[in-house]
Design an enzyme around this catalytic site. Sequence first.
Site, PDB file in Angstrom:
ATOM      1  N   GLY A   1      43.167  46.831  77.409  1.00  0.00           N
ATOM      2  CA  GLY A   1      43.663  46.187  76.350  1.00  0.00           C
ATOM      3  C   GLY A   1      44.350  46.850  75.640  1.00  0.00           C
ATOM      4  N   ALA A   2      43.781  48.016  74.897  1.00  0.00           N
ATOM      5  CA  ALA A   2      44.283  48.954  74.125  1.00  0.00           C
ATOM      6  C   ALA A   2      45.675  49.409  74.655  1.00  0.00           C
ATOM      7  CB  ALA A   2      43.072  49.850  73.994  1.00  0.00           C
TER       8      ALA A   2
ATOM      9  N   GLY B   1      39.324  39.158  38.704  1.00  0.00           N
ATOM     10  CA  GLY B   1      39.973  37.848  38.944  1.00  0.00           C
ATOM     11  C   GLY B   1      41.517  37.987  39.392  1.00  0.00           C
ATOM     12  N   GLY B   2      42.288  37.455  38.916  1.00  0.00           N
ATOM     13  CA  GLY B   2      43.711  37.658  39.055  1.00  0.00           C
ATOM     14  C   GLY B   2      44.332  38.835  39.237  1.00  0.00           C
TER      15      GLY B   2
HETATM   16  C1  HXC Z   1      39.398  37.544  27.600  1.00  0.00           C
HETATM   17  C2  HXC Z   1      38.666  39.657  27.959  1.00  0.00           C
HETATM   18  C3  HXC Z   1      38.816  39.273  29.218  1.00  0.00           C
HETATM   19  C4  HXC Z   1      39.156  37.953  29.556  1.00  0.00           C
HETATM   20  C5  HXC Z   1      37.860  41.109  29.081  1.00  0.00           C
HETATM   21  N1  HXC Z   1      38.300  40.663  27.701  1.00  0.00           N
HETATM   22  N2  HXC Z   1      38.153  40.149  29.749  1.00  0.00           N
HETATM   23  N3  HXC Z   1      39.087  38.758  27.019  1.00  0.00           N
HETATM   24  N4  HXC Z   1      39.727  37.097  28.758  1.00  0.00           N
HETATM   25  N5  HXC Z   1      39.069  37.585  31.170  1.00  0.00           N
HETATM   26  C6  HXC Z   1      38.174  41.588  26.511  1.00  0.00           C
HETATM   27  C7  HXC Z   1      36.524  41.484  26.017  1.00  0.00           C
HETATM   28  O1  HXC Z   1      36.156  40.456  25.239  1.00  0.00           O
HETATM   29  C8  HXC Z   1      36.526  42.622  24.978  1.00  0.00           C
HETATM   30  O2  HXC Z   1      37.158  42.332  23.962  1.00  0.00           O
HETATM   31  C9  HXC Z   1      37.628  43.668  25.817  1.00  0.00           C
HETATM   32  O3  HXC Z   1      38.459  42.742  26.483  1.00  0.00           O
HETATM   33  C10 HXC Z   1      37.172  44.525  26.460  1.00  0.00           C
HETATM   34  O4  HXC Z   1      36.384  44.199  27.203  1.00  0.00           O
HETATM   35  P1  HXC Z   1      34.751  44.579  27.576  1.00  0.00           P
HETATM   36  O5  HXC Z   1      33.907  43.632  28.363  1.00  0.00           O
HETATM   37  O6  HXC Z   1      34.305  45.324  26.368  1.00  0.00           O
HETATM   38  O7  HXC Z   1      35.023  46.043  28.690  1.00  0.00           O
HETATM   39  P2  HXC Z   1      34.417  46.603  29.742  1.00  0.00           P
HETATM   40  O8  HXC Z   1      32.920  46.659  29.384  1.00  0.00           O
HETATM   41  O9  HXC Z   1      35.083  47.774  30.078  1.00  0.00           O
HETATM   42  O10 HXC Z   1      34.267  45.561  30.997  1.00  0.00           O
HETATM   43  C11 HXC Z   1      35.604  45.111  31.544  1.00  0.00           C
HETATM   44  C12 HXC Z   1      35.372  43.767  32.369  1.00  0.00           C
HETATM   45  C13 HXC Z   1      34.648  42.986  31.481  1.00  0.00           C
HETATM   46  C14 HXC Z   1      34.572  44.265  33.625  1.00  0.00           C
HETATM   47  C15 HXC Z   1      37.050  43.517  32.705  1.00  0.00           C
HETATM   48  O11 HXC Z   1      35.223  42.723  30.524  1.00  0.00           O
HETATM   49  C16 HXC Z   1      34.871  41.572  32.594  1.00  0.00           C
HETATM   50  O12 HXC Z   1      33.744  41.420  33.134  1.00  0.00           O
HETATM   51  N6  HXC Z   1      35.572  40.584  32.061  1.00  0.00           N
HETATM   52  C17 HXC Z   1      35.493  39.361  32.610  1.00  0.00           C
HETATM   53  C18 HXC Z   1      36.257  39.454  33.922  1.00  0.00           C
HETATM   54  C19 HXC Z   1      36.396  37.998  34.792  1.00  0.00           C
HETATM   55  O13 HXC Z   1      35.368  37.450  34.956  1.00  0.00           O
HETATM   56  N7  HXC Z   1      37.680  37.592  35.052  1.00  0.00           N
HETATM   57  C20 HXC Z   1      37.922  36.530  35.716  1.00  0.00           C
HETATM   58  C21 HXC Z   1      38.645  35.807  35.109  1.00  0.00           C
HETATM   59  S1  HXC Z   1      38.951  34.364  36.081  1.00  0.00           S
HETATM   60  P3  HXC Z   1      36.759  42.939  22.399  1.00  0.00           P
HETATM   61  O14 HXC Z   1      37.455  42.357  21.539  1.00  0.00           O
HETATM   62  O15 HXC Z   1      35.142  42.529  22.405  1.00  0.00           O
HETATM   63  O16 HXC Z   1      36.823  44.374  22.590  1.00  0.00           O
HETATM   64  C22 HXC Z   1      40.750  34.748  36.878  1.00  0.00           C
HETATM   65  C23 HXC Z   1      41.055  33.783  38.120  1.00  0.00           C
HETATM   66  C24 HXC Z   1      42.436  34.072  38.814  1.00  0.00           C
HETATM   67  O17 HXC Z   1      41.180  35.649  36.601  1.00  0.00           O
HETATM   68  C25 HXC Z   1      42.516  33.426  39.955  1.00  0.00           C
HETATM   69  C26 HXC Z   1      41.849  34.138  41.048  1.00  0.00           C
HETATM   70  C27 HXC Z   1      42.156  33.593  42.498  1.00  0.00           C
END
Ligand code: HXC
Length: 520
Positions: free
Chosen positions: A407-408, A172-173
Amino acid sequence: MSIQQEKIKDLVERRSSARLGGGRKRIEDQHAKGKLTARERLTLLLDEGSFEEFDMFVHHHCTDFGMDKSHPDGDGVVCGRGTIDGRIVYVFAQDFTVNGGSLSKTMGAKICKVQDMAMRYGAPVIGLNDSGGARIQEGIDALAGYGEIFERNILSSGVIPQISAIMGPCAGGAVYSPALTDFTIMVRDSSYMFLTGPAVVKSVTGEVVDQETLGGADVHAGKSGVAHFAAEDEKDAIGIIRALLGFLPQNNRDRAPLKPTEDPFGRSDDALNEIIPDNPNKPYDMYEVIFSIVDDGQFLEIHREFARNIIVGFAHMGGRSVGIVANQPMSGAGVLDINASRKAARFVRFCDAFGIPLVTLVDVPGFLPGTQQEYAGIISNGAKLLYAYGEATVPKVTVTLRKSYGGAHIVMSCKQLRGDINYAWPSANIAVMGADGAVGILFGKEFKSETDPDKLAELKEARKKEYDDLFCNPYQAAQKGYIEDVIEPRNTRFRIIRALIALENKRPELPDRKHGNIPL
Ligand code: HXC
């Protein structure tokens, strides 16, 4: 113990507790994955003892989904200021041990403070990203936090260098902010960049994919071009950041630092007089030319694994920082395709924004034709490089080594795109196209009317020689003033350095406008 001493003891305890981030168990997990913690990374990155931390005791304010039960100090990011080789930098390092380094409103505010300080005081900003993106529990507040960071990334662009390292699974961000910065460094086998991770991909599209295949370092350094470097490990990544900064100014009003060298400015290299093969279709290695002409043979290549038909990177010449752009005959004959154009355009624009002179080494047979390239937009992508060179006002020194066709030729920093000093080697061919293609078009009818195969071959050879004599040399361009001089290859280093010295006080000339509209 006096009250004051008790308070100091309390402070020391609070600090050491804050330094534990998400706790010992999560730190062990981080280490078990071969990853360092945020603080360990900053210790490696910054000069010893130079780190000044800000906002160590900041807490998040989220109460949803049980978040009110845990308020780790610092809220998952370590921020502050330090030095690298004695020069100030502003830094933030996300801490995966705290909620997966996810971005809360308060983490966003901490990062924005670092970005604001870097802008106000004119110093580079370095982000060590290890984050799952916007903190899901905070909803729109977390998204707003990223919006604030992105806006600062954008306003800082071209004002201060922005460098991002990806040190874990980033989503994401946590990938869009790096994408807005100047350079992104990934770590092989432990860092990933994607919009969202494999679990969410599966639930949305049904696609089953692992992190490496979705967004590993080799994918982004070699296929997508999102990453500029794929480091072997975190230490290597941090070494790259430190090395990169050695070529950059602190900000767009500053000059890149001079690097003293024992390598004589006037050094010539006889090997360059032998490097061009007799057969124009035979490649030679452009790296040999680059290593020969730069100070001490030191070249920091950017985007090495991506679009290898063009080479870009930093070096010093006569102690001055320069950006080198060079076609690579060893890869696809050095042809310009979409990826090569994008790669070089972005590099040229970075150098121009930060006052780093451009040295262009040309050996290019043309743009890559065909449906694959046309459908994917070679026209607008090739135009990016054209635009970037034409807009650039930094000193531009160009040397044509061999082919420079069509062109290159125009794109690769020719005179009409305000190239300052353009040289050519005697082996240069500056023409609309090579002899094979040209005679087929010019004398096609004549060839068709010749039925005797031997006579036809003879005729083709004669026409090619005629064309070669007229166009396949640098002298037509030299006679018309399109290049400043034809130089002996062995003298390339000192001719370029002399030109760079002469161009040091070049004044930028651009029309008054808000900004141009580069074909993105
Ligand atoms: C809250 C989060 C989190 C999130 C991870 N965690 N991502 N908590 N918000 N976005 C937490 C998990 O719950 C977990 O907590 C701990 O972090 C570790 O994550 P795991 O999943 O156990 O680790 P891993 O297997 O290594 O996977 C990491 C990951 C996955 C690939 C990043 O967590 C994931 O897919 N997260 C979501 C990513 C996502 O979709 N982000 C987009 C957000 S939108 P615990 O307590 O259980 O250990 C965004 C928009 C921005 O960012 C704007 C863009 C233009």
